[in-house]
Design an enzyme around this catalytic site. Structure first.
Site, PDB file in Angstrom:
ATOM      1  N   ARG A 151      50.843  49.971  48.148  1.00  0.00           N
ATOM      2  CA  ARG A 151      51.485  49.383  46.971  1.00  0.00           C
ATOM      3  C   ARG A 151      52.324  50.410  46.211  1.00  0.00           C
ATOM      4  O   ARG A 151      51.929  51.573  46.104  1.00  0.00           O
ATOM      5  CB  ARG A 151      50.403  48.841  46.018  1.00  0.00           C
TER       6      ARG A 151
ATOM      7  N   LYS B 245      37.427  45.501  42.745  1.00  0.00           N
ATOM      8  CA  LYS B 245      37.372  44.094  42.296  1.00  0.00           C
ATOM      9  C   LYS B 245      37.816  43.160  43.421  1.00  0.00           C
ATOM     10  O   LYS B 245      37.164  42.170  43.709  1.00  0.00           O
ATOM     11  CB  LYS B 245      38.299  43.869  41.079  1.00  0.00           C
TER      12      LYS B 245
HETATM   13  P1  AP5 Z   1      40.229  47.204  45.719  1.00  0.00           P
HETATM   14  O1  AP5 Z   1      39.216  46.173  46.074  1.00  0.00           O
HETATM   15  O2  AP5 Z   1      41.632  47.020  46.165  1.00  0.00           O
HETATM   16  O3  AP5 Z   1      40.171  47.523  44.135  1.00  0.00           O
HETATM   17  P2  AP5 Z   1      40.695  46.702  42.896  1.00  0.00           P
HETATM   18  O4  AP5 Z   1      39.739  46.938  41.766  1.00  0.00           O
HETATM   19  O5  AP5 Z   1      40.988  45.287  43.274  1.00  0.00           O
HETATM   20  O6  AP5 Z   1      42.014  47.536  42.617  1.00  0.00           O
HETATM   21  P3  AP5 Z   1      43.442  47.145  42.103  1.00  0.00           P
HETATM   22  O7  AP5 Z   1      44.247  48.413  42.100  1.00  0.00           O
HETATM   23  O8  AP5 Z   1      44.006  45.986  42.880  1.00  0.00           O
HETATM   24  O9  AP5 Z   1      43.196  46.745  40.657  1.00  0.00           O
HETATM   25  P4  AP5 Z   1      44.196  46.748  39.555  1.00  0.00           P
HETATM   26  O10 AP5 Z   1      43.368  46.115  38.530  1.00  0.00           O
HETATM   27  O11 AP5 Z   1      44.847  47.990  39.148  1.00  0.00           O
HETATM   28  O12 AP5 Z   1      45.437  45.958  40.210  1.00  0.00           O
HETATM   29  P5  AP5 Z   1      45.922  44.471  40.108  1.00  0.00           P
HETATM   30  O13 AP5 Z   1      46.507  44.095  41.405  1.00  0.00           O
HETATM   31  O14 AP5 Z   1      44.884  43.599  39.505  1.00  0.00           O
HETATM   32  O15 AP5 Z   1      39.642  48.596  46.242  1.00  0.00           O
HETATM   33  C1  AP5 Z   1      40.413  49.791  46.127  1.00  0.00           C
HETATM   34  C2  AP5 Z   1      40.276  50.603  47.431  1.00  0.00           C
HETATM   35  O16 AP5 Z   1      38.938  51.095  47.540  1.00  0.00           O
HETATM   36  C3  AP5 Z   1      40.537  49.779  48.718  1.00  0.00           C
HETATM   37  O17 AP5 Z   1      41.195  50.603  49.627  1.00  0.00           O
HETATM   38  C4  AP5 Z   1      39.131  49.388  49.202  1.00  0.00           C
HETATM   39  O18 AP5 Z   1      39.091  49.240  50.608  1.00  0.00           O
HETATM   40  C5  AP5 Z   1      38.296  50.594  48.742  1.00  0.00           C
HETATM   41  N1  AP5 Z   1      36.949  50.228  48.321  1.00  0.00           N
HETATM   42  C6  AP5 Z   1      36.568  49.105  47.640  1.00  0.00           C
HETATM   43  N2  AP5 Z   1      35.238  49.116  47.403  1.00  0.00           N
HETATM   44  C7  AP5 Z   1      34.780  50.296  47.912  1.00  0.00           C
HETATM   45  C8  AP5 Z   1      33.484  50.899  47.977  1.00  0.00           C
HETATM   46  N3  AP5 Z   1      32.412  50.296  47.475  1.00  0.00           N
HETATM   47  N4  AP5 Z   1      33.379  52.115  48.567  1.00  0.00           N
HETATM   48  C9  AP5 Z   1      34.477  52.736  49.076  1.00  0.00           C
HETATM   49  N5  AP5 Z   1      35.716  52.207  49.076  1.00  0.00           N
HETATM   50  C10 AP5 Z   1      35.873  51.000  48.482  1.00  0.00           C
HETATM   51  O19 AP5 Z   1      47.074  44.611  39.004  1.00  0.00           O
HETATM   52  C11 AP5 Z   1      48.278  45.319  39.263  1.00  0.00           C
HETATM   53  C12 AP5 Z   1      49.141  45.304  38.016  1.00  0.00           C
HETATM   54  O20 AP5 Z   1      49.478  43.947  37.664  1.00  0.00           O
HETATM   55  C13 AP5 Z   1      48.511  45.876  36.748  1.00  0.00           C
HETATM   56  O21 AP5 Z   1      48.611  47.284  36.674  1.00  0.00           O
HETATM   57  C14 AP5 Z   1      49.324  45.162  35.660  1.00  0.00           C
HETATM   58  O22 AP5 Z   1      50.584  45.763  35.504  1.00  0.00           O
HETATM   59  C15 AP5 Z   1      49.523  43.782  36.247  1.00  0.00           C
HETATM   60  N6  AP5 Z   1      48.435  42.867  35.835  1.00  0.00           N
HETATM   61  C16 AP5 Z   1      47.466  42.344  36.648  1.00  0.00           C
HETATM   62  N7  AP5 Z   1      46.621  41.579  35.938  1.00  0.00           N
HETATM   63  C17 AP5 Z   1      47.067  41.616  34.657  1.00  0.00           C
HETATM   64  C18 AP5 Z   1      46.584  41.050  33.444  1.00  0.00           C
HETATM   65  N8  AP5 Z   1      45.479  40.297  33.404  1.00  0.00           N
HETATM   66  N9  AP5 Z   1      47.277  41.312  32.311  1.00  0.00           N
HETATM   67  C19 AP5 Z   1      48.392  42.055  32.328  1.00  0.00           C
HETATM   68  N10 AP5 Z   1      48.887  42.648  33.433  1.00  0.00           N
HETATM   69  C20 AP5 Z   1      48.225  42.435  34.588  1.00  0.00           C
END
Ligand code: AP5
Length: 221
Positions: free
Chosen positions: A163, A16
């Site tokens: 992270r 994402k």
């Molecule tokens: P990356 O682009 O970092 O993936 P992502 O989907 O953004 O992953 P996140 O882990 O950041 O998502 P998340 O939803 O768990 O975390 P968030 O920070 O939102 O890509 C991942 C890896 O793959 C990278 O190394 C990238 O280079 C590689 N990659 C990307 N595309 C690729 C491809 N096509 N091919 C190969 N490699 C690729 O949330 C963290 C925490 O915050 C949650 O767990 C929760 O506790 C809290 N939180 C956040 N939002 C909310 C909400 N709305 N409600 C409640 N709690 C929330």
């Protein structure tokens, strides 16, 4: 031309953030990533940060009201006027309903919901190699999309780190939470005719050109 008010929907590590950064570059709009907003608050030692950390460290979701109120504040900032990419929000049906009322109040609506449909095995590979910039939060992958200089962000020169919630045991719970709470949003937005699927084969390197093509198809460019 339609306004780009987009949602990125997908499991943890589905890409994402990577696609959102590319869309912002192509469309000149801002990324509103709830995970980044929480991590900034944790770093700043705010009360919100302390509360969020107690959930994030376990791979649980931060309560809906807290998250929606943070997003509402962010969407009222003037830089969202040209459009925004919501990355990681909404994550529950309740958040989606709260988002609808927030947008109604602001006179906005969602243009499309981009769903990154990636199998679990690939997710584990992506998360286990991920490092992010401590300053601008740009994501890299040690194998799939490494930075030019190891450990240093290409965009701002910040230090790259792993992270805390990317530990294997927390990742498994995050995936479980995604399936139970967030996956039902695919059907929610499908019924509204807003879902656009991105296939898992698309590479991280091609993100900008893929997102340019998608933006043209959606009438955003
Ligand atoms: P990356 O682009 O970092 O993936 P992502 O989907 O953004 O992953 P996140 O882990 O950041 O998502 P998340 O939803 O768990 O975390 P968030 O920070 O939102 O890509 C991942 C890896 O793959 C990278 O190394 C990238 O280079 C590689 N990659 C990307 N595309 C690729 C491809 N096509 N091919 C190969 N490699 C690729 O949330 C963290 C925490 O915050 C949650 O767990 C929760 O506790 C809290 N939180 C956040 N939002 C909310 C909400 N709305 N409600 C409640 N709690 C929330």
């Amino acid at each position: 031309m339609k306004k780009a008010n987009l949602i990125m929907l997908g499991a943890p590590g589905s890409g994402k953030g990577t696609r959102a950064v590319a869309l912002c570059e192509v469309l000149n709009v801002v990324q509103v990533a709830t995970g980044d907003l929480f991590r900034n608050n944790i770093k700043g030692g705010t009360e919100l940060g302390k509360l969020a950390k107690s959930y994030i460290d376990k791979g649980e979701l931060v309560p809906d009201e807290v998250t929606a109120s943070m997003v509402k504040d962010r969407l009222q900032q003037p830089d969202t006027q040209k459009g925004f990419i919501l990355d990681g929000f909404p994550r529950t049906i309740k958040q989606a309903e709260m988002l609808e009322s927030i947008l109604k109040e602001l006179g906005e609506e969602i243009t499309a919901v981009i769903f990154l449909d990636v199998p679990d095995a690939e997710i584990v590979k992506r998360i286990s190699g991920r490092v992010i910039c401590e300053k601008c939060q740009a994501p890299y992958h040690k194998e799939y999309s490494p930075s030019k200089v190891e450990g240093v962000c290409d965009k701002c020169g910040g230090k790259l780190y792993t992270r805390d919630d990317d530990k294997p045991e927390t990742v498994l719970n995050r995936l479980e939470v995604f399936r139970k709470n967030t996956f039902p949003l695919v059907e929610f937005y499908e019924k509204k005719g807003l879902i656009v699927r991105i296939p898992p084969e698309l590479s991280a390197e091609g993100a900008v050109s893929d997102m340019r093509k998608l933006s043209q198809e959606l009438g955003l460019l």
